[in-house]
Design a protein around this motif. Structure first.
Motif, PDB file in Angstrom:
ATOM      1  N   CYS A  25       0.850  -1.196   0.000  1.00  0.00           N
ATOM      2  CA  CYS A  25       0.000   0.000   0.000  1.00  0.00           C
ATOM      3  C   CYS A  25       0.886   1.246   0.000  1.00  0.00           C
ATOM      4  O   CYS A  25       2.024   1.220   0.446  1.00  0.00           O
ATOM      5  CB  CYS A  25      -0.951  -0.012   1.188  1.00  0.00           C
ATOM      6  N   ALA A  26       0.354   2.344  -0.487  1.00  0.00           N
ATOM      7  CA  ALA A  26       1.118   3.577  -0.679  1.00  0.00           C
ATOM      8  C   ALA A  26       1.771   4.107   0.604  1.00  0.00           C
ATOM      9  O   ALA A  26       2.936   4.489   0.563  1.00  0.00           O
ATOM     10  CB  ALA A  26       0.241   4.649  -1.315  1.00  0.00           C
ATOM     11  N   PRO A  27       1.099   4.172   1.760  1.00  0.00           N
ATOM     12  CA  PRO A  27       1.765   4.711   2.950  1.00  0.00           C
ATOM     13  C   PRO A  27       3.027   3.941   3.331  1.00  0.00           C
ATOM     14  O   PRO A  27       3.995   4.520   3.796  1.00  0.00           O
ATOM     15  CB  PRO A  27       0.704   4.597   4.041  1.00  0.00           C
ATOM     16  N   ALA A  28       3.034   2.647   3.098  1.00  0.00           N
ATOM     17  CA  ALA A  28       4.213   1.849   3.426  1.00  0.00           C
ATOM     18  C   ALA A  28       5.374   2.187   2.509  1.00  0.00           C
ATOM     19  O   ALA A  28       6.530   1.982   2.871  1.00  0.00           O
ATOM     20  CB  ALA A  28       3.879   0.370   3.330  1.00  0.00           C
ATOM     21  N   LEU A  29       5.099   2.708   1.317  1.00  0.00           N
ATOM     22  CA  LEU A  29       6.154   3.027   0.366  1.00  0.00           C
ATOM     23  C   LEU A  29       6.842   4.352   0.665  1.00  0.00           C
ATOM     24  O   LEU A  29       7.918   4.616   0.149  1.00  0.00           O
ATOM     25  CB  LEU A  29       5.585   3.066  -1.055  1.00  0.00           C
ATOM     26  N   LEU A  30       6.233   5.186   1.485  1.00  0.00           N
ATOM     27  CA  LEU A  30       6.845   6.474   1.788  1.00  0.00           C
ATOM     28  C   LEU A  30       8.219   6.287   2.421  1.00  0.00           C
ATOM     29  O   LEU A  30       9.118   7.065   2.216  1.00  0.00           O
ATOM     30  CB  LEU A  30       5.946   7.297   2.713  1.00  0.00           C
ATOM     31  N   ALA A  57       2.341  12.449  -0.304  1.00  0.00           N
ATOM     32  CA  ALA A  57       1.129  11.653  -0.511  1.00  0.00           C
ATOM     33  C   ALA A  57       0.556  11.808  -1.916  1.00  0.00           C
ATOM     34  O   ALA A  57      -0.238  10.973  -2.350  1.00  0.00           O
ATOM     35  CB  ALA A  57       0.080  12.024   0.525  1.00  0.00           C
ATOM     36  N   ARG A  58       0.951  12.857  -2.620  1.00  0.00           N
ATOM     37  CA  ARG A  58       0.432  13.041  -3.983  1.00  0.00           C
ATOM     38  C   ARG A  58       1.538  13.112  -5.039  1.00  0.00           C
ATOM     39  O   ARG A  58       1.280  13.387  -6.207  1.00  0.00           O
ATOM     40  CB  ARG A  58      -0.463  14.279  -4.042  1.00  0.00           C
ATOM     41  N   SER A  59       2.754  12.818  -4.636  1.00  0.00           N
ATOM     42  CA  SER A  59       3.901  12.942  -5.535  1.00  0.00           C
ATOM     43  C   SER A  59       3.986  11.808  -6.556  1.00  0.00           C
ATOM     44  O   SER A  59       3.607  10.674  -6.292  1.00  0.00           O
ATOM     45  CB  SER A  59       5.192  12.951  -4.711  1.00  0.00           C
ATOM     46  N   SER A  60       4.505  12.144  -7.721  1.00  0.00           N
ATOM     47  CA  SER A  60       4.792  11.132  -8.745  1.00  0.00           C
ATOM     48  C   SER A  60       6.279  11.198  -9.129  1.00  0.00           C
ATOM     49  O   SER A  60       6.670  10.838 -10.225  1.00  0.00           O
ATOM     50  CB  SER A  60       3.917  11.353  -9.974  1.00  0.00           C
ATOM     51  N   THR A  61       7.097  11.670  -8.196  1.00  0.00           N
ATOM     52  CA  THR A  61       8.535  11.819  -8.417  1.00  0.00           C
ATOM     53  C   THR A  61       9.295  10.884  -7.489  1.00  0.00           C
ATOM     54  O   THR A  61       8.930  10.718  -6.334  1.00  0.00           O
ATOM     55  CB  THR A  61       8.975  13.272  -8.142  1.00  0.00           C
ATOM     56  N   VAL A  62      10.368  10.282  -8.002  1.00  0.00           N
ATOM     57  CA  VAL A  62      11.223   9.445  -7.173  1.00  0.00           C
ATOM     58  C   VAL A  62      12.633  10.016  -7.147  1.00  0.00           C
ATOM     59  O   VAL A  62      13.096  10.649  -8.095  1.00  0.00           O
ATOM     60  CB  VAL A  62      11.265   7.976  -7.650  1.00  0.00           C
ATOM     61  N   HIS A 110       2.219   9.296 -13.862  1.00  0.00           N
ATOM     62  CA  HIS A 110       1.220   8.773 -12.929  1.00  0.00           C
ATOM     63  C   HIS A 110       1.881   8.358 -11.616  1.00  0.00           C
ATOM     64  O   HIS A 110       2.959   7.753 -11.618  1.00  0.00           O
ATOM     65  CB  HIS A 110       0.506   7.557 -13.528  1.00  0.00           C
ATOM     66  N   ARG A 111       1.232   8.645 -10.515  1.00  0.00           N
ATOM     67  CA  ARG A 111       1.746   8.318  -9.185  1.00  0.00           C
ATOM     68  C   ARG A 111       1.965   6.810  -9.016  1.00  0.00           C
ATOM     69  O   ARG A 111       2.955   6.387  -8.428  1.00  0.00           O
ATOM     70  CB  ARG A 111       0.784   8.834  -8.122  1.00  0.00           C
ATOM     71  N   ILE A 112       1.063   6.001  -9.522  1.00  0.00           N
ATOM     72  CA  ILE A 112       1.176   4.553  -9.353  1.00  0.00           C
ATOM     73  C   ILE A 112       2.472   4.025  -9.960  1.00  0.00           C
ATOM     74  O   ILE A 112       3.071   3.074  -9.441  1.00  0.00           O
ATOM     75  CB  ILE A 112      -0.066   3.821  -9.928  1.00  0.00           C
ATOM     76  N   ASP A 113       2.956   4.654 -11.028  1.00  0.00           N
ATOM     77  CA  ASP A 113       4.215   4.244 -11.640  1.00  0.00           C
ATOM     78  C   ASP A 113       5.404   4.584 -10.736  1.00  0.00           C
ATOM     79  O   ASP A 113       6.363   3.821 -10.648  1.00  0.00           O
ATOM     80  CB  ASP A 113       4.384   4.893 -13.011  1.00  0.00           C
ATOM     81  N   ALA A 114       5.325   5.730 -10.059  1.00  0.00           N
ATOM     82  CA  ALA A 114       6.385   6.109  -9.112  1.00  0.00           C
ATOM     83  C   ALA A 114       6.417   5.129  -7.944  1.00  0.00           C
ATOM     84  O   ALA A 114       7.497   4.697  -7.509  1.00  0.00           O
ATOM     85  CB  ALA A 114       6.159   7.535  -8.615  1.00  0.00           C
ATOM     86  N   LEU A 115       5.256   4.764  -7.428  1.00  0.00           N
ATOM     87  CA  LEU A 115       5.192   3.792  -6.339  1.00  0.00           C
ATOM     88  C   LEU A 115       5.734   2.439  -6.781  1.00  0.00           C
ATOM     89  O   LEU A 115       6.452   1.764  -6.038  1.00  0.00           O
ATOM     90  CB  LEU A 115       3.757   3.657  -5.835  1.00  0.00           C
ATOM     91  N   ALA A 137       9.107  14.176  -2.544  1.00  0.00           N
ATOM     92  CA  ALA A 137       7.977  15.111  -2.472  1.00  0.00           C
ATOM     93  C   ALA A 137       7.817  15.935  -3.736  1.00  0.00           C
ATOM     94  O   ALA A 137       6.869  16.694  -3.877  1.00  0.00           O
ATOM     95  CB  ALA A 137       8.124  16.027  -1.266  1.00  0.00           C
ATOM     96  N   GLY A 138       8.727  15.793  -4.677  1.00  0.00           N
ATOM     97  CA  GLY A 138       8.619  16.531  -5.930  1.00  0.00           C
ATOM     98  C   GLY A 138       9.838  17.386  -6.151  1.00  0.00           C
ATOM     99  O   GLY A 138      10.277  18.093  -5.260  1.00  0.00           O
TER     100      GLY A 138
END
Length: 141
Positions: A25-30, A57-62, A110-115, A137-138
């Motif tokens: 899930c996304a929070p675990a990826l932070l 929480a809304r970033s699509s950058t790694v 897309h954010r899902i691709d960053a995750l 965070a961007g």
């Protein structure tokens, strides 16, 4: 919903079933790579740790770390575009020499691709180095 994925592979007259764990899930990826759940607070861009957390929480950058100094943006784009469309690649440069210094930012559409990049590309090799990929965070120039 906690679903597992199974893949059946045929290897020389014998079928093997590989069961994959459910997607993270996304929070675990932070803080996917952190032994402890510590958050670096970028005081130059965010007023508070909470503001940075909202941006995460809304970033699509790694952030990509441990890059070889010879790695170029085309190498990064090729390595990361397998997971989704890459919008921009920014390689960190030494302030004085203006040469690459071992890190970069990759922005996905897309954010899902960053995750997915955090989960799937951390620990992979690029130009002979094992890279670290974390949600950022961007990028702000």
């Amino acid at each position: 919903i906690n679903k597992t994925t199974s893949i059946t592979m045929a290897t020389s007259a014998k079928a093997t079933t590989l069961v994959l764990p459910p997607p993270t899930c996304a929070p675990a990826l932070l803080n996917a790579n952190a032994a402890e759940k510590k958050l670096y607070w970028d005081r130059s861009h965010y007023d508070s740790p909470e503001a940075q957390t909202r941006a995460l929480a809304r970033s699509s950058t790694v952030y990509v770390g441990n890059l070889a100094f010879t790695t170029r943006s085309t190498h990064l784009r090729h390595h990361f575009q397998h997971l989704g469309p890459v919008v921009q690649v920014h390689i960190g440069l030494d302030r004085n020499k203006k040469t690459p210094c071992g890190f970069a930012f990759v922005e996905y559409r897309h954010r899902i691709d960053a995750l997915s990049a955090v989960v799937n590309l951390t620990g992979t090799k690029l130009d002979g180095r094992v890279i670290r990929v974390e949600l950022d965070a961007g990028f702000k120039p």
